[in-house]
Design a protein around this motif. Structure first.
Motif, PDB file in Angstrom:
ATOM      1  N   CYS A 140       0.865  -1.256  -0.087  1.00  0.00           N
ATOM      2  CA  CYS A 140       0.137  -0.039   0.013  1.00  0.00           C
ATOM      3  C   CYS A 140       0.924   1.117   0.100  1.00  0.00           C
ATOM      4  O   CYS A 140       1.816   1.213   0.954  1.00  0.00           O
ATOM      5  N   GLN A 141       0.787   2.005  -1.129  1.00  0.00           N
ATOM      6  CA  GLN A 141       1.596   3.135  -1.258  1.00  0.00           C
ATOM      7  C   GLN A 141       3.159   2.741  -1.079  1.00  0.00           C
ATOM      8  O   GLN A 141       3.814   3.580  -0.428  1.00  0.00           O
ATOM      9  N   GLY A 142       3.517   1.719  -1.480  1.00  0.00           N
ATOM     10  CA  GLY A 142       4.894   1.292  -1.445  1.00  0.00           C
ATOM     11  C   GLY A 142       5.222   0.605  -0.279  1.00  0.00           C
ATOM     12  O   GLY A 142       6.485   0.040  -0.103  1.00  0.00           O
ATOM     13  N   LYS A 143       4.332   0.385   0.795  1.00  0.00           N
ATOM     14  CA  LYS A 143       4.916  -0.349   2.125  1.00  0.00           C
ATOM     15  C   LYS A 143       4.201  -1.582   2.123  1.00  0.00           C
ATOM     16  O   LYS A 143       3.275  -1.800   1.888  1.00  0.00           O
ATOM     17  N   MET A 144       5.160  -2.796   2.289  1.00  0.00           N
ATOM     18  CA  MET A 144       4.900  -3.939   2.575  1.00  0.00           C
ATOM     19  C   MET A 144       3.741  -4.291   3.693  1.00  0.00           C
ATOM     20  O   MET A 144       3.556  -3.600   4.713  1.00  0.00           O
ATOM     21  N   LEU A 145       2.595  -4.813   3.073  1.00  0.00           N
ATOM     22  CA  LEU A 145       1.464  -5.208   3.954  1.00  0.00           C
ATOM     23  C   LEU A 145       1.565  -7.077   4.314  1.00  0.00           C
ATOM     24  O   LEU A 145       2.334  -7.806   3.672  1.00  0.00           O
ATOM     25  N   GLN A 146       0.973  -7.146   5.415  1.00  0.00           N
ATOM     26  CA  GLN A 146       0.688  -8.788   5.782  1.00  0.00           C
ATOM     27  C   GLN A 146      -0.695  -8.989   5.881  1.00  0.00           C
ATOM     28  O   GLN A 146      -1.740  -8.120   5.678  1.00  0.00           O
ATOM     29  N   LEU A 147      -0.921 -10.540   6.217  1.00  0.00           N
ATOM     30  CA  LEU A 147      -2.328 -10.770   6.394  1.00  0.00           C
ATOM     31  C   LEU A 147      -2.651 -10.696   7.760  1.00  0.00           C
ATOM     32  O   LEU A 147      -1.849 -10.718   8.600  1.00  0.00           O
ATOM     33  N   LEU A 148      -3.908 -10.382   8.021  1.00  0.00           N
ATOM     34  CA  LEU A 148      -4.498 -10.333   9.258  1.00  0.00           C
ATOM     35  C   LEU A 148      -4.601 -11.497   9.935  1.00  0.00           C
ATOM     36  O   LEU A 148      -4.553 -12.705   9.089  1.00  0.00           O
ATOM     37  N   PRO A 149      -4.324 -11.849  11.334  1.00  0.00           N
ATOM     38  CA  PRO A 149      -4.171 -13.039  11.748  1.00  0.00           C
ATOM     39  C   PRO A 149      -5.504 -13.928  11.299  1.00  0.00           C
ATOM     40  O   PRO A 149      -6.893 -13.304  11.624  1.00  0.00           O
ATOM     41  N   GLY A 150      -5.398 -15.104  11.117  1.00  0.00           N
ATOM     42  CA  GLY A 150      -6.881 -15.887  10.570  1.00  0.00           C
ATOM     43  C   GLY A 150      -6.927 -15.981   9.202  1.00  0.00           C
ATOM     44  O   GLY A 150      -7.843 -16.624   8.710  1.00  0.00           O
ATOM     45  N   ARG A 151      -6.404 -14.979   8.522  1.00  0.00           N
ATOM     46  CA  ARG A 151      -6.627 -14.912   7.153  1.00  0.00           C
ATOM     47  C   ARG A 151      -5.771 -15.578   6.321  1.00  0.00           C
ATOM     48  O   ARG A 151      -4.594 -15.832   6.611  1.00  0.00           O
ATOM     49  N   TYR A 152      -6.156 -15.749   5.051  1.00  0.00           N
ATOM     50  CA  TYR A 152      -5.320 -16.684   3.879  1.00  0.00           C
ATOM     51  C   TYR A 152      -5.638 -16.065   2.813  1.00  0.00           C
ATOM     52  O   TYR A 152      -6.692 -15.381   2.538  1.00  0.00           O
ATOM     53  N   ILE A 153      -4.833 -16.488   1.661  1.00  0.00           N
ATOM     54  CA  ILE A 153      -5.227 -16.163   0.246  1.00  0.00           C
ATOM     55  C   ILE A 153      -5.323 -17.713  -0.302  1.00  0.00           C
ATOM     56  O   ILE A 153      -4.615 -18.822   0.064  1.00  0.00           O
ATOM     57  N   LYS A 154      -6.233 -17.888  -1.304  1.00  0.00           N
ATOM     58  CA  LYS A 154      -6.068 -19.314  -2.198  1.00  0.00           C
ATOM     59  C   LYS A 154      -5.196 -18.946  -3.568  1.00  0.00           C
ATOM     60  O   LYS A 154      -5.454 -18.119  -4.177  1.00  0.00           O
ATOM     61  N   VAL A 155      -4.650 -20.100  -3.621  1.00  0.00           N
ATOM     62  CA  VAL A 155      -3.658 -20.068  -4.863  1.00  0.00           C
ATOM     63  C   VAL A 155      -3.914 -21.232  -5.606  1.00  0.00           C
ATOM     64  O   VAL A 155      -3.730 -22.340  -5.104  1.00  0.00           O
ATOM     65  N   GLN A 156      -3.989 -21.201  -6.948  1.00  0.00           N
ATOM     66  CA  GLN A 156      -4.146 -22.390  -7.793  1.00  0.00           C
ATOM     67  C   GLN A 156      -2.918 -22.409  -8.737  1.00  0.00           C
ATOM     68  O   GLN A 156      -2.850 -21.282  -9.606  1.00  0.00           O
ATOM     69  N   ILE A 157      -2.397 -23.650  -8.877  1.00  0.00           N
ATOM     70  CA  ILE A 157      -1.254 -23.844  -9.987  1.00  0.00           C
ATOM     71  C   ILE A 157      -1.717 -24.674 -10.878  1.00  0.00           C
ATOM     72  O   ILE A 157      -1.963 -25.937 -10.503  1.00  0.00           O
ATOM     73  N   PRO A 158      -1.512 -24.658 -12.195  1.00  0.00           N
ATOM     74  CA  PRO A 158      -1.826 -25.487 -13.233  1.00  0.00           C
ATOM     75  C   PRO A 158      -0.892 -26.441 -13.149  1.00  0.00           C
ATOM     76  O   PRO A 158       0.483 -26.393 -13.067  1.00  0.00           O
ATOM     77  N   ALA A 159      -1.193 -27.800 -13.418  1.00  0.00           N
ATOM     78  CA  ALA A 159      -0.466 -28.941 -13.852  1.00  0.00           C
ATOM     79  C   ALA A 159      -1.031 -30.000 -14.723  1.00  0.00           C
ATOM     80  O   ALA A 159      -2.266 -30.068 -14.743  1.00  0.00           O
ATOM     81  N   PRO A 160      -0.242 -30.421 -15.576  1.00  0.00           N
ATOM     82  CA  PRO A 160      -0.973 -31.432 -16.806  1.00  0.00           C
ATOM     83  C   PRO A 160      -1.245 -32.745 -15.969  1.00  0.00           C
ATOM     84  O   PRO A 160      -2.288 -33.208 -16.395  1.00  0.00           O
ATOM     85  N   ALA A 161      -0.702 -33.102 -15.044  1.00  0.00           N
ATOM     86  CA  ALA A 161      -1.081 -34.353 -14.387  1.00  0.00           C
ATOM     87  C   ALA A 161      -0.778 -34.006 -12.878  1.00  0.00           C
ATOM     88  O   ALA A 161       0.368 -33.604 -12.421  1.00  0.00           O
ATOM     89  N   VAL A 162      -2.002 -34.093 -11.924  1.00  0.00           N
ATOM     90  CA  VAL A 162      -1.755 -34.071 -10.334  1.00  0.00           C
ATOM     91  C   VAL A 162      -1.196 -35.279  -9.877  1.00  0.00           C
ATOM     92  O   VAL A 162      -1.683 -36.392 -10.071  1.00  0.00           O
ATOM     93  N   GLN A 163      -0.197 -35.008  -8.893  1.00  0.00           N
ATOM     94  CA  GLN A 163       0.366 -36.108  -8.078  1.00  0.00           C
ATOM     95  C   GLN A 163      -0.329 -36.157  -6.593  1.00  0.00           C
ATOM     96  O   GLN A 163      -0.647 -35.287  -6.127  1.00  0.00           O
ATOM     97  N   SER A 164      -0.273 -37.288  -5.999  1.00  0.00           N
ATOM     98  CA  SER A 164      -0.718 -37.327  -4.597  1.00  0.00           C
ATOM     99  C   SER A 164       0.366 -37.089  -3.603  1.00  0.00           C
ATOM    100  O   SER A 164       1.651 -37.063  -4.166  1.00  0.00           O
ATOM    101  N   GLY A 165       0.139 -36.528  -2.461  1.00  0.00           N
ATOM    102  CA  GLY A 165       1.107 -36.394  -1.444  1.00  0.00           C
ATOM    103  C   GLY A 165       1.734 -34.997  -1.248  1.00  0.00           C
ATOM    104  O   GLY A 165       2.762 -34.808  -0.809  1.00  0.00           O
ATOM    105  N   MET A 166       1.073 -34.107  -2.423  1.00  0.00           N
ATOM    106  CA  MET A 166       1.587 -32.514  -2.558  1.00  0.00           C
ATOM    107  C   MET A 166       1.140 -31.964  -0.927  1.00  0.00           C
ATOM    108  O   MET A 166       0.155 -32.005  -0.692  1.00  0.00           O
ATOM    109  N   GLU A 167       2.082 -31.092  -0.845  1.00  0.00           N
ATOM    110  CA  GLU A 167       1.949 -30.279   0.601  1.00  0.00           C
ATOM    111  C   GLU A 167       2.273 -28.841   0.277  1.00  0.00           C
ATOM    112  O   GLU A 167       2.677 -28.475  -0.925  1.00  0.00           O
TER     113      GLU A 167
END
Length: 321
Positions: A140-167
């Motif tokens: 925000c206006q050049g200053k780094m932000l962090q997430l509020l406690p208990g909040r998160y973001i969701k990220v999706q990463i494409p993959a041609p084939a999914v594998q088990s056991g990913m963390e």
């Protein structure tokens, strides 16, 4: 010359010889020229422009999905109650006239190598197989932000084939904010599927993540042994970077060396995996490259001889991995 003069001269020469022989501040000559800064500048050119995207916003943001050119998606929800400043004070998006979300994606072994993001877990040094790493930053206006406690973001990463056991792993950094490895969070990476349009579906992984670096990965569970390479004497950690680039999985390990030796080692090399030994160096105005196929074995110390290359040839090779 009198006997007294001879005696005084002998004592003077003996004293000077003793002083010269005992000096502790004499610099030892090393045949290594520091070149890590030049290597950093070269490596930084390898990731393509599409791997870093900045999304600018001004004022309120509805729930939204940010999609990068590489197909990675970042979801922002309830943005009035998502961010905080470095003191922990909430920063509603409506209060920030210049909000930027920066997303960096690393989906190739060449980019892992170029950005010095070895796929190694901390603190045990275990190799990881990565499906992709993503860094999300908010300012925000050049200053780094962090997430509020208990909040998160969701990220999706494409993959041609999914594998088990990913963390989900998060980036571990040193005092200079350099990434040194990956910390396990204990959170699973979920299989996901989303539409691309025209009836096409994209498969991949979904991560519940924080700001900063996240890696969708799983441990390589194999017997390990130390693996070393020894280079010609003009190469050392002052002017050289040495890597193990795995053939069939997205994994990269950087071998460590010292300023006064030409040997580079990785202590937790999984035995039996085919790799490419990659060495990049610069001495004077000359770049050097080695790319040697090998299969990791027990306690090996392999001689490797880099060959002269142009900077463009080295860069092209890194991009091809």
């Amino acid at each position: 010359m009198s006997h007294l003069q001879k005696t005084l001269l002998y004592l003077l020469l003996s004293t000077l010889t003793t002083v010269w022989g005992c000096r502790k501040d004499v610099e030892k000559f090393l045949p290594y020229t520091p070149a890590q800064e030049d290597l950093s500048l070269l490596f930084q050119q390898a990731p393509g422009p599409s791997t870093h995207t900045v999304f600018p916003f001004g004022g309120s943001i509805p729930d939204t999905t940010l999609t990068t050119a590489s197909g990675v998606r970042v979801f922002l929800a309830d943005t009035e109650n998502l961010f905080a400043d470095d003191a922990g004070t909430p920063v509603p998006c409506s209060s920030c006239p210049d909000l930027k979300i920066a997303v960096t994606t690393v989906l190739s072994k060449g980019d892992l190598m170029a950005r010095r993001l070895p796929t190694v877990a901390t603190p045990n040094g275990q190799m990881l197989e990565s499906a992709g790493a993503v860094q999300v930053q908010a300012t925000c206006q050049g200053k780094m932000l962090q997430l509020l406690p208990g909040r998160y973001i969701k990220v999706q990463i494409p993959a041609p084939a999914v594998q088990s056991g990913m963390e989900v792993f998060t980036g571990a950094t040193d005092g200079a904010n350099n990434l040194t490895g990956w910390n396990g969070t204990g959170s699973a990476a979920f299989w996901a599927e989303w539409p691309l349009g025209g009836g096409v579906q994209q498969t991949g992984y979904e991560l519940i993540a924080q700001l900063g670096w996240s890696n969708c990965a799983r441990p390589v569970v194999e017997q390990t042994a130390q693996f070393c390479v020894t280079l010609p004497e003009q190469f050392s950690a002052l002017n050289t970077r040495a890597f193990l680039v795995f053939d069939n999985i997205r994994s990269v390990a950087e071998m460590k060396g010292e300023d006064n030796t030409s040997t580079f080692c990785f202590d937790e090399a999984p035995v039996g995996y085919p790799v490419k030994i990659v060495v990049v160096s610069k001495t004077g105005g000359q770049y050097w490259l080695a790319q040697k196929p090998w299969e990791l074995g027990q306690n090996a110390n392999l001689p490797v001889a880099p060959q002269p290359q142009t900077d463009k040839e080295v860069l092209s090779f890194i991009k091809s991995l």
